[in-house]
Write an enzyme that holds these catalytic residues in place. Structure first.
Site, PDB file in Angstrom:
ATOM      1  N   GLY A 154       0.811  -1.213   0.000  1.00 28.94           N
ATOM      2  CA  GLY A 154       0.000   0.000   0.000  1.00 28.94           C
ATOM      3  C   GLY A 154       0.845   1.263   0.000  1.00 28.94           C
ATOM      4  N   GLY A 201      -1.698  -6.109   1.144  1.00 29.55           N
ATOM      5  CA  GLY A 201      -1.629  -7.416   1.791  1.00 29.55           C
ATOM      6  C   GLY A 201      -1.742  -8.555   0.795  1.00 29.55           C
TER       7      GLY A 201
HETATM    8  P1  ADP Z   1       4.015  -1.232   2.316  1.00 28.17           P
HETATM    9  O1  ADP Z   1       2.661  -0.687   2.687  1.00 28.17           O
HETATM   10  O2  ADP Z   1       4.518  -0.691   1.028  1.00 28.17           O
HETATM   11  O3  ADP Z   1       4.072  -2.726   2.391  1.00 28.17           O
HETATM   12  P2  ADP Z   1       4.961  -0.903   5.022  1.00 28.17           P
HETATM   13  O4  ADP Z   1       3.574  -0.690   5.480  1.00 28.17           O
HETATM   14  O5  ADP Z   1       5.646  -2.146   5.415  1.00 28.17           O
HETATM   15  O6  ADP Z   1       5.053  -0.728   3.439  1.00 28.17           O
HETATM   16  O7  ADP Z   1       5.890   0.292   5.538  1.00 28.17           O
HETATM   17  C1  ADP Z   1       5.623   1.631   5.202  1.00 28.17           C
HETATM   18  C2  ADP Z   1       6.042   2.563   6.296  1.00 28.17           C
HETATM   19  O8  ADP Z   1       7.384   2.305   6.690  1.00 28.17           O
HETATM   20  C3  ADP Z   1       6.017   3.997   5.894  1.00 28.17           C
HETATM   21  O9  ADP Z   1       4.997   4.644   6.612  1.00 28.17           O
HETATM   22  C4  ADP Z   1       7.386   4.535   6.268  1.00 28.17           C
HETATM   23  O10 ADP Z   1       7.358   5.797   6.901  1.00 28.17           O
HETATM   24  C5  ADP Z   1       7.887   3.487   7.227  1.00 28.17           C
HETATM   25  N1  ADP Z   1       9.353   3.425   7.275  1.00 28.17           N
HETATM   26  C6  ADP Z   1      10.196   3.164   6.267  1.00 28.17           C
HETATM   27  N2  ADP Z   1      11.473   3.251   6.670  1.00 28.17           N
HETATM   28  C7  ADP Z   1      11.459   3.552   7.974  1.00 28.17           C
HETATM   29  C8  ADP Z   1      12.478   3.786   8.966  1.00 28.17           C
HETATM   30  N3  ADP Z   1      13.766   3.681   8.649  1.00 28.17           N
HETATM   31  N4  ADP Z   1      12.079   4.080  10.217  1.00 28.17           N
HETATM   32  C9  ADP Z   1      10.766   4.166  10.521  1.00 28.17           C
HETATM   33  N5  ADP Z   1       9.762   3.967   9.648  1.00 28.17           N
HETATM   34  C10 ADP Z   1      10.097   3.664   8.383  1.00 28.17           C
HETATM   35 MG    MG Z   2       1.701  -0.336   4.614  1.00 28.95          MG
END
Ligand code: ADP
Ligand code: MG
Length: 399
Positions: A356, A379
């Site tokens: 997402g 997801g």
């Molecule tokens: P996706 O939805 O693409 O699968 P996630 O939900 O796993 O991704 O992670 C997204 C979040 O991770 C973002 O809100 C981002 O701010 C956070 N994030 C990325 N790198 C870091 C970091 N180094 N420290 C804290 N938060 C992080």
């Molecule tokens: Mg996410």
């Protein structure tokens, strides 16, 4: 895994119950801030109404309590937008309950080529409970079931699972969006051209362990970024300062690094702050991070290494941002990776973005059109990267 699609059934004069993913983001005033999910369902919707089918659309929106209507989670804005997108042809909306008397009457009154949106399924807790009684009422509305809700494919909720079960013997088919997502994600992973590079980031290692485990034997390299990099780095003995670490995953991370040999690439420098806030002081660290500093983005040396690996790749899957991309300047790593993926795609690579937040990032950078596919399901796309199938999809007919 090719499924029968909606165009392969005769819908004229027949009632089609279509599960869509109209779970669109709304602002405080209830206006839709991104209608992508509605737009992407249009081909399937048009296929039914243009052939004289009677279309009943069902979806969830947000996270209501499941104890009756909550105006903030009404599907009315989505129904209105659908009407606009269809050029003002009246899309009816049942403001009442999705299985109540008003819904039944509206379904009965549908004429050929008309569409109706029922109210949020999750106003009933029975939806998430995959309840048979609830499913029986929904399935009684229609002659044909169509699933076009990829974003919900990994959830065994009533509209995804108990409803198609209850409709056994009637046509149960995939919509075009679902089919496209399944095809893209499975083909890309199963028949990847090499080098095959996975880019994984985001918050938690625990969310992505399954994907790493499935991909490790298939890919040439996995580039790790985001907060989850710090669990890996700590497990390999690096100092990570105040970065986010999942202590209970250190062993898993160490095991994976041992198994993966040099396939897993970790950041070697870091763009740090005191806190994940815009006004925080910033500092660059190579390798070890001092106490009191949080890794909030991959550093320039890491960006360069990742750019090169992506530039050489013929297949790229990306899930999870490289840093706190919502807060500049910590968007640089994520933006650079997105640009590298877009450039590689321009050179003939196949690229799939799932997740997402990663999808939101690539949209925000204006690069969504320059990659092969941006998934509508966070997801669900992750579950595909884990190599797991969906019960909801297994219930649909084979092509
Ligand atoms: P996706 O939805 O693409 O699968 P996630 O939900 O796993 O991704 O992670 C997204 C979040 O991770 C973002 O809100 C981002 O701010 C956070 N994030 C990325 N790198 C870091 C970091 N180094 N420290 C804290 N938060 C992080
Ligand atoms: Mg996410």
């Amino acid at each position: 895994m090719a499924k029968k699609t909606i165009d392969q059934v005769d819908v004229a004069g027949r009632r089609v119950l279509m599960r869509v993913d109209f779970n669109v983001p709304l602002d405080e005033k209830g206006a839709i801030t991104d209608d992508r999910r509605i737009r992407l369902a249009l081909p399937t919707i048009r296929s039914v109404i243009e052939r004289g089918g009677r279309l009943i659309l069902i979806s969830h929106l947000g996270r209501p309590k499941g104890a009756g209507p909550e105006p903030a989670f009404s599907l009315r804005p989505a129904a209105d937008r659908l009407g606009e997108l269809l050029g003002g042809t009246g899309v009816r909306f049942v403001a009442d309950d999705c299985i109540g008397e008003a819904a039944r009457q509206a379904v009965a009154a549908l004429a050929d080529g008309e569409a109706l949106v029922l109210e949020n399924l999750r106003f009933h807790k029975a939806e998430k409970e995959n309840d048979e009684g609830f499913a029986a009422k929904l399935s009684a509305f229609a002659d044909i079931y169509c699933n076009d809700a990829f974003g919900t494919a990994h959830r065994n909720h009533a509209s995804m699972h108990a409803v198609p079960l209850a409709m056994a013997g009637k046509p149960r088919v995939a919509g075009f969006l679902l089919q496209k997502e399944l095809q893209y994600l499975s083909e890309t992973i199963e028949h990847a051209r090499r080098p095959f590079v996975a880019v994984l980031g985001g918050v938690k290692v625990s969310d992505k362990l399954g994907a790493i485990e499935n991909l490790i034997g298939r890919v040439d390299s996995i580039l790790i970024g985001g907060a989850m990099a710090y669990t890996f780095l700590k497990s390999s003995g690096r100092a990570v300062g105040a970065s986010l670490v999942e202590e209970d995953r250190l062993e898993d991370a160490a095991r994976m690094l041992a198994e993966a040999g040099d396939k897993i690439l970790l950041p070697t420098d870091h763009h740090c702050g005191r806190k994940p806030e815009a006004a925080t002081p910033t500092k660059h660290f190579k390798d070890d991070i001092e106490d009191g500093w949080m890794g909030l983005d991959i550093g320039p040396e890491t960006i360069e290494r990742y750019r090169q690996a992506i530039g050489d790749a013929k297949t790229i899957v990306w899930n999870g941002p490289m840093g706190v991309f919502e807060i500049p300047p910590f968007d640089t790593g994520t933006r650079s990776v997105a640009e590298a993926i877009a450039a590689a795609t321009g050179q003939g690579a196949t690229s799939v973005i799932g997740g997402g937040d990663s999808a939101a990032a690539i949209e925000a950078f204006g690069l969504a059109e320059q990659v092969s596919h941006v998934s509508t399901g966070g997801g669900a796309s992750l579950q595909m990267l884990e190599g797991r199938s969906f019960d909801s999809v297994d219930l649909l007919e084979e092509a």
